[in-house]
Design a protein around this motif. Structure first.
Motif, mmCIF file in Angstrom:
data_model
loop_
_atom_site.group_PDB
_atom_site.id
_atom_site.type_symbol
_atom_site.label_atom_id
_atom_site.label_comp_id
_atom_site.label_asym_id
_atom_site.label_seq_id
_atom_site.Cartn_x
_atom_site.Cartn_y
_atom_site.Cartn_z
ATOM 1 N N PHE A 28 0.725 -1.561 0.074
ATOM 2 C CA PHE A 28 -0.245 0.175 0.143
ATOM 3 C C PHE A 28 0.830 1.188 0.199
ATOM 4 N N LEU A 29 1.871 1.405 1.280
ATOM 5 C CA LEU A 29 2.919 2.437 1.246
ATOM 6 C C LEU A 29 3.365 2.650 -0.551
ATOM 7 N N LEU A 30 4.302 1.600 -0.720
ATOM 8 C CA LEU A 30 4.573 1.821 -2.102
ATOM 9 C C LEU A 30 3.988 2.118 -3.556
ATOM 10 N N SER A 31 2.845 1.553 -3.526
ATOM 11 C CA SER A 31 1.714 1.856 -4.547
ATOM 12 C C SER A 31 1.025 3.644 -3.933
ATOM 13 N N LEU A 32 0.894 4.106 -2.890
ATOM 14 C CA LEU A 32 1.264 5.525 -1.978
ATOM 15 C C LEU A 32 1.871 6.071 -2.910
ATOM 16 N N ILE A 33 3.032 6.227 -2.881
ATOM 17 C CA ILE A 33 4.476 6.852 -3.225
ATOM 18 C C ILE A 33 4.464 6.634 -4.609
ATOM 19 N N GLU A 39 -2.684 0.761 -9.216
ATOM 20 C CA GLU A 39 -2.612 0.431 -8.019
ATOM 21 C C GLU A 39 -2.434 0.196 -6.589
ATOM 22 N N LEU A 40 -2.721 1.973 -6.232
ATOM 23 C CA LEU A 40 -2.914 2.017 -5.116
ATOM 24 C C LEU A 40 -4.269 1.480 -4.972
ATOM 25 N N LEU A 41 -5.851 1.186 -6.170
ATOM 26 C CA LEU A 41 -7.404 0.738 -5.485
ATOM 27 C C LEU A 41 -7.019 -0.500 -4.861
ATOM 28 N N PRO A 42 -6.023 -1.683 -5.481
ATOM 29 C CA PRO A 42 -5.712 -3.123 -5.392
ATOM 30 C C PRO A 42 -5.825 -3.252 -3.972
ATOM 31 N N THR A 43 -4.313 -2.076 -3.424
ATOM 32 C CA THR A 43 -4.368 -2.933 -2.365
ATOM 33 C C THR A 43 -4.322 -1.605 -0.938
ATOM 34 N N LEU A 44 -5.393 -0.529 -1.188
ATOM 35 C CA LEU A 44 -6.009 -0.567 -0.006
ATOM 36 C C LEU A 44 -6.980 -1.387 0.567
ATOM 37 N N PRO A 45 -8.140 -1.778 -0.110
ATOM 38 C CA PRO A 45 -8.687 -3.055 0.724
ATOM 39 C C PRO A 45 -7.245 -3.984 1.394
ATOM 40 N N ALA A 46 -6.682 -4.408 1.119
ATOM 41 C CA ALA A 46 -5.750 -5.471 1.573
ATOM 42 C C ALA A 46 -4.988 -4.607 2.549
ATOM 43 N N PHE A 47 -4.466 -3.242 2.911
ATOM 44 C CA PHE A 47 -4.146 -2.638 3.324
ATOM 45 C C PHE A 47 -5.228 -2.658 4.958
ATOM 46 N N ALA A 51 -4.214 -5.072 8.019
ATOM 47 C CA ALA A 51 -3.951 -4.034 8.675
ATOM 48 C C ALA A 51 -4.780 -3.879 10.044
ATOM 49 N N GLY A 52 -5.416 -3.397 9.923
ATOM 50 C CA GLY A 52 -6.666 -2.996 10.107
ATOM 51 C C GLY A 52 -7.189 -4.479 11.237
ATOM 52 N N ILE A 53 -8.067 -4.989 10.900
ATOM 53 C CA ILE A 53 -8.365 -6.159 11.829
ATOM 54 C C ILE A 53 -7.442 -7.046 12.525
#
Length: 138
Positions: A28-33, A39-47, A51-53
């Motif tokens: 997620f951070l790599l796609s954000l950077i 790349e950001l859209l598919p990594t956001l739900p995974a993040f 990470a959240g749960i």
């Protein structure tokens, strides 16, 4: 009197959950950077989920004794067990899924064939306070 007991957390579980958090955060951070929204859209739900749960579970798993009930909370999950319905308490190391962050657990049998496994950090104190509440109700 209300008493709250945090869950004991096994080191191996902290390592596993921390690895899951890292594995979901890095992409997620790599796609954000990179600034690439494809790349950001598919990594956001995974993040959010990956990470959240685990963080939610590690920070909120606790057991609250009130005068009449045992309240169990773990992330989005909640149970309310009337103290008068508790039939038995036995130590266990059963690895089945439960609102416990340690394998040093207590199995609480209640109602008609129901049970839940918990892992209070201060197990002996928890047992003393629960026994006192059960004695008051009988």
């Amino acid at each position: 009197m209300v008493q709250v007991y945090k869950s004991k957390i096994d080191t191996w579980l902290v390592v596993v959950l921390a690895a899951a958090i890292i594995l979901c955060t890095v992409p997620f951070l790599l796609s954000l950077i990179s600034g690439n929204s494809d790349e950001l859209l598919p990594t956001l739900p995974a993040f959010v989920i990956g990470a959240g749960i685990p963080l939610w579970l590690m920070t909120t798993t606790c057991y609250t004794l009130t005068d009449s009930a045992l309240l169990v909370k773990s992330g989005p999950f909640k149970w309310q067990i009337p103290i008068q319905e508790i039939n038995g308490i036995t130590p266990t190391r059963n690895p089945l899924s439960s609102p416990a962050l340690s394998l040093d657990r207590l199995r609480i049998d209640y109602g008609r064939g129901q049970s839940i496994m918990i892992s209070p950090k201060q197990k002996s104190e928890f047992l003393q306070h629960l026994a006192a509440r059960r004695a008051q109700m009988s």
